[in-house]
Design a protein around this motif. Structure first.
Motif, PDB file in Angstrom:
ATOM      1  N   ILE A  56     -81.156  15.649 -31.310  1.00  0.00           N
ATOM      2  CA  ILE A  56     -82.455  16.202 -31.690  1.00  0.00           C
ATOM      3  C   ILE A  56     -82.207  17.656 -32.086  1.00  0.00           C
ATOM      4  O   ILE A  56     -81.928  18.495 -31.230  1.00  0.00           O
ATOM      5  CB  ILE A  56     -83.465  16.140 -30.519  1.00  0.00           C
ATOM      6  CG1 ILE A  56     -83.566  14.722 -29.947  1.00  0.00           C
ATOM      7  CG2 ILE A  56     -84.812  16.692 -30.951  1.00  0.00           C
ATOM      8  CD1 ILE A  56     -84.054  13.677 -30.925  1.00  0.00           C
ATOM      9  N   PRO A  57     -82.255  17.984 -33.387  1.00  0.00           N
ATOM     10  CA  PRO A  57     -81.917  19.339 -33.829  1.00  0.00           C
ATOM     11  C   PRO A  57     -82.992  20.357 -33.448  1.00  0.00           C
ATOM     12  O   PRO A  57     -84.146  20.011 -33.195  1.00  0.00           O
ATOM     13  CB  PRO A  57     -81.810  19.205 -35.347  1.00  0.00           C
ATOM     14  CG  PRO A  57     -82.634  18.020 -35.692  1.00  0.00           C
ATOM     15  CD  PRO A  57     -82.609  17.110 -34.501  1.00  0.00           C
ATOM     16  N   VAL A  58     -82.597  21.617 -33.424  1.00  0.00           N
ATOM     17  CA  VAL A  58     -83.510  22.729 -33.154  1.00  0.00           C
ATOM     18  C   VAL A  58     -84.416  22.901 -34.365  1.00  0.00           C
ATOM     19  O   VAL A  58     -83.981  22.770 -35.509  1.00  0.00           O
ATOM     20  CB  VAL A  58     -82.708  24.018 -32.881  1.00  0.00           C
ATOM     21  CG1 VAL A  58     -83.621  25.210 -32.715  1.00  0.00           C
ATOM     22  CG2 VAL A  58     -81.843  23.831 -31.647  1.00  0.00           C
ATOM     23  N   ASN A  59     -85.702  23.191 -34.135  1.00  0.00           N
ATOM     24  CA  ASN A  59     -86.687  23.321 -35.214  1.00  0.00           C
ATOM     25  C   ASN A  59     -86.629  24.654 -35.933  1.00  0.00           C
ATOM     26  O   ASN A  59     -87.338  24.848 -36.908  1.00  0.00           O
ATOM     27  CB  ASN A  59     -88.109  23.133 -34.657  1.00  0.00           C
ATOM     28  CG  ASN A  59     -88.351  21.735 -34.196  1.00  0.00           C
ATOM     29  OD1 ASN A  59     -87.889  20.785 -34.801  1.00  0.00           O
ATOM     30  ND2 ASN A  59     -89.057  21.597 -33.085  1.00  0.00           N
ATOM     31  N   LEU A  60     -85.853  25.591 -35.456  1.00  0.00           N
ATOM     32  CA  LEU A  60     -85.791  26.934 -36.034  1.00  0.00           C
ATOM     33  C   LEU A  60     -84.500  27.130 -36.790  1.00  0.00           C
ATOM     34  O   LEU A  60     -83.534  26.395 -36.592  1.00  0.00           O
ATOM     35  CB  LEU A  60     -85.901  27.973 -34.913  1.00  0.00           C
ATOM     36  CG  LEU A  60     -87.163  27.880 -34.069  1.00  0.00           C
ATOM     37  CD1 LEU A  60     -87.013  28.698 -32.802  1.00  0.00           C
ATOM     38  CD2 LEU A  60     -88.357  28.340 -34.863  1.00  0.00           C
ATOM     39  N   LYS A  61     -84.500  28.156 -37.643  1.00  0.00           N
ATOM     40  CA  LYS A  61     -83.273  28.495 -38.375  1.00  0.00           C
ATOM     41  C   LYS A  61     -83.066  30.000 -38.332  1.00  0.00           C
ATOM     42  O   LYS A  61     -83.996  30.757 -38.019  1.00  0.00           O
ATOM     43  CB  LYS A  61     -83.339  27.985 -39.807  1.00  0.00           C
ATOM     44  CG  LYS A  61     -84.440  28.588 -40.643  1.00  0.00           C
ATOM     45  CD  LYS A  61     -84.492  27.935 -42.005  1.00  0.00           C
ATOM     46  CE  LYS A  61     -85.572  28.484 -42.881  1.00  0.00           C
ATOM     47  NZ  LYS A  61     -86.884  28.591 -42.324  1.00  0.00           N
ATOM     48  N   GLU A  62     -81.868  30.438 -38.616  1.00  0.00           N
ATOM     49  CA  GLU A  62     -81.563  31.868 -38.635  1.00  0.00           C
ATOM     50  C   GLU A  62     -82.490  32.582 -39.606  1.00  0.00           C
ATOM     51  O   GLU A  62     -82.766  32.080 -40.695  1.00  0.00           O
ATOM     52  CB  GLU A  62     -80.107  32.095 -39.035  1.00  0.00           C
ATOM     53  CG  GLU A  62     -79.121  31.660 -37.983  1.00  0.00           C
ATOM     54  CD  GLU A  62     -77.680  31.907 -38.400  1.00  0.00           C
ATOM     55  OE1 GLU A  62     -77.428  32.721 -39.318  1.00  0.00           O
ATOM     56  OE2 GLU A  62     -76.794  31.273 -37.799  1.00  0.00           O
ATOM     57  N   GLY A  63     -83.009  33.734 -39.184  1.00  0.00           N
ATOM     58  CA  GLY A  63     -83.887  34.520 -40.035  1.00  0.00           C
ATOM     59  C   GLY A  63     -85.366  34.292 -39.791  1.00  0.00           C
ATOM     60  O   GLY A  63     -86.196  35.072 -40.265  1.00  0.00           O
ATOM     61  N   ARG A  87     -84.715  28.769 -24.817  1.00  0.00           N
ATOM     62  CA  ARG A  87     -84.684  27.367 -25.240  1.00  0.00           C
ATOM     63  C   ARG A  87     -85.667  27.248 -26.405  1.00  0.00           C
ATOM     64  O   ARG A  87     -86.672  27.947 -26.429  1.00  0.00           O
ATOM     65  CB  ARG A  87     -85.119  26.444 -24.112  1.00  0.00           C
ATOM     66  CG  ARG A  87     -84.144  26.396 -22.975  1.00  0.00           C
ATOM     67  CD  ARG A  87     -84.657  25.407 -21.919  1.00  0.00           C
ATOM     68  NE  ARG A  87     -83.852  25.483 -20.732  1.00  0.00           N
ATOM     69  CZ  ARG A  87     -82.763  24.742 -20.513  1.00  0.00           C
ATOM     70  NH1 ARG A  87     -82.371  23.876 -21.427  1.00  0.00           N
ATOM     71  NH2 ARG A  87     -82.083  24.867 -19.411  1.00  0.00           N
ATOM     72  N   ASP A  88     -85.393  26.370 -27.345  1.00  0.00           N
ATOM     73  CA  ASP A  88     -86.289  26.291 -28.511  1.00  0.00           C
ATOM     74  C   ASP A  88     -87.703  25.874 -28.129  1.00  0.00           C
ATOM     75  O   ASP A  88     -88.668  26.299 -28.756  1.00  0.00           O
ATOM     76  CB  ASP A  88     -85.714  25.397 -29.610  1.00  0.00           C
ATOM     77  CG  ASP A  88     -85.781  23.922 -29.306  1.00  0.00           C
ATOM     78  OD1 ASP A  88     -85.749  23.553 -28.119  1.00  0.00           O
ATOM     79  OD2 ASP A  88     -85.849  23.128 -30.257  1.00  0.00           O
ATOM     80  N   ASP A  89     -87.869  25.096 -27.063  1.00  0.00           N
ATOM     81  CA  ASP A  89     -89.226  24.688 -26.684  1.00  0.00           C
ATOM     82  C   ASP A  89     -89.977  25.769 -25.917  1.00  0.00           C
ATOM     83  O   ASP A  89     -91.175  25.640 -25.672  1.00  0.00           O
ATOM     84  CB  ASP A  89     -89.224  23.365 -25.912  1.00  0.00           C
ATOM     85  CG  ASP A  89     -88.303  23.367 -24.704  1.00  0.00           C
ATOM     86  OD1 ASP A  89     -87.522  24.314 -24.537  1.00  0.00           O
ATOM     87  OD2 ASP A  89     -88.374  22.407 -23.923  1.00  0.00           O
ATOM     88  N   ASP A  90     -89.321  26.892 -25.567  1.00  0.00           N
ATOM     89  CA  ASP A  90     -89.999  28.037 -24.941  1.00  0.00           C
ATOM     90  C   ASP A  90     -90.632  28.948 -25.987  1.00  0.00           C
ATOM     91  O   ASP A  90     -91.550  29.707 -25.674  1.00  0.00           O
ATOM     92  CB  ASP A  90     -89.030  28.866 -24.098  1.00  0.00           C
ATOM     93  CG  ASP A  90     -88.613  28.140 -22.831  1.00  0.00           C
ATOM     94  OD1 ASP A  90     -89.339  27.219 -22.405  1.00  0.00           O
ATOM     95  OD2 ASP A  90     -87.560  28.494 -22.265  1.00  0.00           O
ATOM     96  N   ILE A  91     -90.153  28.874 -27.219  1.00  0.00           N
ATOM     97  CA  ILE A  91     -90.683  29.728 -28.285  1.00  0.00           C
ATOM     98  C   ILE A  91     -92.040  29.184 -28.720  1.00  0.00           C
ATOM     99  O   ILE A  91     -92.209  27.986 -28.934  1.00  0.00           O
ATOM    100  CB  ILE A  91     -89.687  29.818 -29.446  1.00  0.00           C
ATOM    101  CG1 ILE A  91     -88.444  30.575 -28.943  1.00  0.00           C
ATOM    102  CG2 ILE A  91     -90.296  30.506 -30.652  1.00  0.00           C
ATOM    103  CD1 ILE A  91     -87.335  30.681 -29.914  1.00  0.00           C
TER     104      ILE A  91
END
Length: 97
Positions: A56-63, A87-91
């Protein structure tokens, strides 16, 4: 030599955006006007594997500019700069102009 941190699993490395404390004309701004807790994504992990083994990839990208929770994250210092690892789900979300 500058170090680069590559987060593991679904972790996201964020550099917090420090709001201006002064206007262009030199007027000092009170701290309470800068309530937005945001940051710029510096690096992301590959994601995590679910129970079936699917990545399950992270929903965010650099930048990406993101809205951060008031508390949480792990402070990381690389050289002279300070970053935070979440963690990506904390954002909470992404910010767009």
């Amino acid at each position: 030599m500058a170090k680069r941190l590559l987060p593991l699993m679904n972790r996201v490395l964020v550099e917090k955006i420090v709001p201006q404390s002064k206007t262009n004309s030199g007027i000092l701004l009170p701290e309470r006007t800068a309530k937005l807790n945001s940051g710029k994504v510096v690096s992301v992990g590959p994601g995590y594997h679910n129970k079936e083994g699917k990545l399950i990839p992270v929903n965010l990208k650099e930048g990406d500019t993101v809205l951060l929770p008031e508390y949480g994250g792990t402070e990381v210092k690389l050289g002279e700069k300070e970053y935070h690892l979440y963690r990506d789900d904390d954002i909470l979300g992404t910010l767009h102009d």
